[in-house]
Every structure is written in structure tokens, then in C-alpha cells.
Design a protein around this motif. Structure first.
Motif, mmCIF file in Angstrom:
data_model
loop_
_atom_site.group_PDB
_atom_site.id
_atom_site.type_symbol
_atom_site.label_atom_id
_atom_site.label_comp_id
_atom_site.label_asym_id
_atom_site.label_seq_id
_atom_site.Cartn_x
_atom_site.Cartn_y
_atom_site.Cartn_z
ATOM 1 N N ALA A 204 -30.574 14.338 -5.795
ATOM 2 C CA ALA A 204 -31.117 13.266 -4.756
ATOM 3 C C ALA A 204 -31.182 11.925 -5.682
ATOM 4 O O ALA A 204 -31.094 10.765 -5.305
ATOM 5 N N TRP A 205 -31.694 12.227 -6.702
ATOM 6 C CA TRP A 205 -31.927 10.889 -7.563
ATOM 7 C C TRP A 205 -30.815 10.415 -8.079
ATOM 8 O O TRP A 205 -30.851 9.049 -7.803
ATOM 9 N N GLU A 206 -29.742 10.959 -8.366
ATOM 10 C CA GLU A 206 -28.327 10.464 -8.750
ATOM 11 C C GLU A 206 -27.856 9.659 -7.428
ATOM 12 O O GLU A 206 -27.346 8.585 -7.650
ATOM 13 N N VAL A 207 -28.034 10.228 -6.350
ATOM 14 C CA VAL A 207 -27.618 9.660 -4.945
ATOM 15 C C VAL A 207 -28.432 8.093 -4.592
ATOM 16 O O VAL A 207 -27.978 7.242 -4.733
ATOM 17 N N LEU A 208 -29.773 8.238 -4.985
ATOM 18 C CA LEU A 208 -30.557 7.130 -4.910
ATOM 19 C C LEU A 208 -30.415 5.918 -5.703
ATOM 20 O O LEU A 208 -30.272 4.905 -5.684
ATOM 21 N N ALA A 209 -29.997 6.314 -7.057
ATOM 22 C CA ALA A 209 -29.887 5.719 -8.213
ATOM 23 C C ALA A 209 -28.442 4.600 -7.835
ATOM 24 O O ALA A 209 -28.512 3.630 -8.298
ATOM 25 N N ALA A 210 -27.531 5.695 -7.074
ATOM 26 C CA ALA A 210 -26.382 4.859 -7.073
ATOM 27 C C ALA A 210 -26.076 3.950 -5.692
ATOM 28 O O ALA A 210 -25.123 3.358 -5.444
ATOM 29 N N SER A 211 -27.273 4.104 -4.919
ATOM 30 C CA SER A 211 -27.053 3.313 -3.753
ATOM 31 C C SER A 211 -27.855 2.002 -3.530
ATOM 32 O O SER A 211 -28.639 1.866 -4.631
ATOM 33 N N GLU A 212 -27.413 1.221 -2.720
ATOM 34 C CA GLU A 212 -28.267 0.041 -2.696
ATOM 35 C C GLU A 212 -29.274 -0.048 -1.782
ATOM 36 O O GLU A 212 -30.385 -1.031 -1.601
ATOM 37 N N ARG A 213 -29.209 0.703 -0.538
ATOM 38 C CA ARG A 213 -30.085 0.676 0.588
ATOM 39 C C ARG A 213 -30.372 2.266 1.021
ATOM 40 O O ARG A 213 -29.239 2.976 0.939
ATOM 41 N N VAL A 214 -31.538 2.492 1.591
ATOM 42 C CA VAL A 214 -31.877 3.653 2.023
ATOM 43 C C VAL A 214 -32.696 3.591 3.332
ATOM 44 O O VAL A 214 -33.350 2.701 3.453
ATOM 45 N N TYR A 215 -32.184 4.293 4.380
ATOM 46 C CA TYR A 215 -32.761 4.249 5.510
ATOM 47 C C TYR A 215 -33.868 5.621 5.582
ATOM 48 O O TYR A 215 -33.562 6.769 5.224
ATOM 49 N N LEU A 216 -34.971 5.211 5.876
ATOM 50 C CA LEU A 216 -36.151 6.408 5.497
ATOM 51 C C LEU A 216 -36.718 6.570 6.838
ATOM 52 O O LEU A 216 -36.973 5.701 7.783
ATOM 53 N N ARG A 217 -36.796 7.874 7.250
ATOM 54 C CA ARG A 217 -37.436 8.294 8.369
ATOM 55 C C ARG A 217 -38.852 7.726 8.399
ATOM 56 O O ARG A 217 -39.222 7.150 9.463
ATOM 57 N N THR A 218 -39.518 7.905 7.566
ATOM 58 C CA THR A 218 -41.006 7.523 7.270
ATOM 59 C C THR A 218 -40.983 7.009 5.651
ATOM 60 O O THR A 218 -40.468 7.340 5.005
ATOM 61 N N ARG A 219 -41.661 5.440 5.835
ATOM 62 C CA ARG A 219 -42.125 5.089 4.625
ATOM 63 C C ARG A 219 -43.387 5.841 4.387
ATOM 64 O O ARG A 219 -43.735 5.875 3.023
ATOM 65 N N ARG A 220 -44.077 6.474 4.989
ATOM 66 C CA ARG A 220 -45.381 7.162 4.863
ATOM 67 C C ARG A 220 -45.120 8.453 4.331
ATOM 68 O O ARG A 220 -45.421 9.537 4.843
ATOM 69 N N HIS A 221 -44.613 8.366 2.886
ATOM 70 C CA HIS A 221 -44.170 9.532 2.161
ATOM 71 C C HIS A 221 -44.558 9.343 0.804
ATOM 72 O O HIS A 221 -44.047 8.457 0.189
ATOM 73 N N PRO A 222 -45.193 9.997 0.237
ATOM 74 C CA PRO A 222 -45.609 9.944 -1.250
ATOM 75 C C PRO A 222 -44.513 9.453 -2.439
ATOM 76 O O PRO A 222 -44.575 8.647 -3.235
ATOM 77 N N THR A 223 -43.099 10.325 -2.081
ATOM 78 C CA THR A 223 -42.275 9.911 -3.006
ATOM 79 C C THR A 223 -41.587 8.473 -3.055
ATOM 80 O O THR A 223 -40.925 8.096 -3.811
ATOM 81 N N VAL A 224 -41.834 7.771 -1.641
ATOM 82 C CA VAL A 224 -41.306 6.488 -1.518
ATOM 83 C C VAL A 224 -41.777 5.415 -2.708
ATOM 84 O O VAL A 224 -40.968 4.660 -3.093
ATOM 85 N N ALA A 225 -42.758 5.642 -3.210
ATOM 86 C CA ALA A 225 -43.468 4.797 -4.117
ATOM 87 C C ALA A 225 -42.723 4.890 -5.311
ATOM 88 O O ALA A 225 -42.665 3.934 -6.130
ATOM 89 N N SER A 226 -42.045 6.084 -5.567
ATOM 90 C CA SER A 226 -41.460 6.171 -6.901
ATOM 91 C C SER A 226 -39.979 5.996 -6.903
ATOM 92 O O SER A 226 -39.369 6.409 -7.784
ATOM 93 N N LEU A 227 -39.412 5.546 -5.828
ATOM 94 C CA LEU A 227 -37.896 5.599 -5.796
ATOM 95 C C LEU A 227 -37.531 4.416 -6.491
ATOM 96 O O LEU A 227 -38.111 3.528 -6.913
ATOM 97 N N PRO A 228 -36.249 4.374 -7.066
ATOM 98 C CA PRO A 228 -35.801 3.502 -7.738
ATOM 99 C C PRO A 228 -36.010 2.004 -7.276
ATOM 100 O O PRO A 228 -35.833 1.960 -5.946
ATOM 101 N N PRO A 229 -36.554 0.924 -8.002
ATOM 102 C CA PRO A 229 -37.196 -0.202 -7.718
ATOM 103 C C PRO A 229 -35.941 -1.169 -6.842
ATOM 104 O O PRO A 229 -36.257 -2.186 -6.146
ATOM 105 N N HIS A 230 -34.521 -0.883 -7.364
ATOM 106 C CA HIS A 230 -33.362 -1.665 -6.758
ATOM 107 C C HIS A 230 -33.229 -1.469 -5.317
ATOM 108 O O HIS A 230 -32.521 -2.510 -4.727
#
Length: 164
Positions: A19-45
Motif C-alpha cells: 500500500a505504501w509503495e502504491v501511494l508513494a508512486a501515485s500522484e492523486r488518491v481518491y479517499l472514501r473519507t478523509r476522516r481516517h487517522p491514516t490520512v494525516a500520514s500519507l505521502p505529502p506529495h
């Protein structure tokens, strides 16, 4: 391609490496909800798009999930890049929007990929320290053949045994 990714139960340390590798390689992510604690730690780009606003105006959760599915499918149809749709927990545990997306993508010939995440089940098991979840294989080779229907009928029919 639509990549459906599990964000885990809320601790960013519990994201899978995949999951981290996919996120790190992506430019944009669609979130079902931003109200999830992990979202604050996603790659900043990452450019993050969420569907939280749909929950406020929809008549039902079914309406929300249908709208999310349509938006993700439309993004996949119009984007040259893979579309990453991230959900809390594991994508295949209790996620109605994922079920709709996978079904519609299959009908339209849009490839999909599931990137696992820990579900809520694993942290619950951890809190139940000492409780062991038995599997059907535990009884294999140690007695009469396992016949689920016969055993279920017998157990239900026995007074005082409770429900199975």
C-alpha cells in the motif's frame, strides 16, 4: 486501471508495504473519507480527493456509495493514469462502495487491482488476547468426518445449547 487500496485500521504504521509503495508512486488518491487517522500520514506529495461531502446531502448510504462508484469509474475512464481509491481497513471487508466499483469496472472492462490492508478484525483479535480463532481444519483427521449441515442441525436441535 482502478487500484482499490486498504488504509488499515487507523495507525499509519499498519499500512502494508505494498500500500505504501502504491501511494508513494501515485500522484492523486481518491479517499472514501478523509476522516481516517491514516490520512494525516500519507505521502505529502499526494493530491487527495474525498467524498465526505456526499454523506451530508445524500438520502441514504446506498446513494452515497453509488455516487462514489460512479465518480471513481468516471475518473478511470478519463484518466491516463491509474486511479487509486483508498478506503479504511481492508477493501473487501464491509465496503459497499468497493463492491459497486468492482462490479461496474468488470462490466465495463476496466482492470482492477486490490491492495490489501488490515481490517478492523486484526486489532480486535489483538485486544482479545488469549482467544484463539479455530478453523475447520483444526478437526481434520481427528474423528468422524466433518459434516457441517448434520452438526448444525444437531446443535440447533439440542435444548440449552444456544444458537450456532
Amino acid at each position: 486501471m482502478i487500484i482499490v487500496l486498504g488504509l488499515g485500521p487507523g495507525d499509519a504504521n499498519l499500512l502494508t508495504r505494498e500500500a505504501w509503495e502504491v501511494l508513494a508512486a501515485s500522484e492523486r488518491v481518491y479517499l472514501r473519507t478523509r476522516r481516517h487517522p491514516t490520512v494525516a500520514s500519507l505521502p505529502p506529495h499526494l493530491v487527495l480527493h474525498d467524498f465526505d461531502h456526499l454523506y451530508d446531502g445524500a438520502a441514504s448510504f446506498d446513494d452515497v456509495y453509488a455516487q462514489i462508484a460512479e465518480a471513481v469509474i468516471e475518473a478511470a475512464r478519463t484518466s491516463p493514469a491509474d486511479v487509486v481509491y483508498a478506503v479504511p481497513g481492508h477493501p473487501l471487508v464491509g465496503e459497499a462502495s468497493v463492491r459497486l466499483i468492482l462490479s461496474r469496472a468488470r462490466r465495463l472492462g476496466i482492470p482492477t487491482r486490490i491492495v490489501a490492508g488490515l481490517s478492523f478484525i486484526e486489532p480486535v483479535l489483538e485486544q482479545l488476547a488469549g482467544v484463539v480463532v479455530a478453523v475447520a481444519e483444526d478437526g481434520v483427521g481427528r474423528g468422524p468426518a466433518f459434516a457441517p449441515r448434520a452438526q448444525t442441525r444437531q446443535r440447533i436441535a439440542e435444548p440449552g445449547r444456544g444458537t450456532v
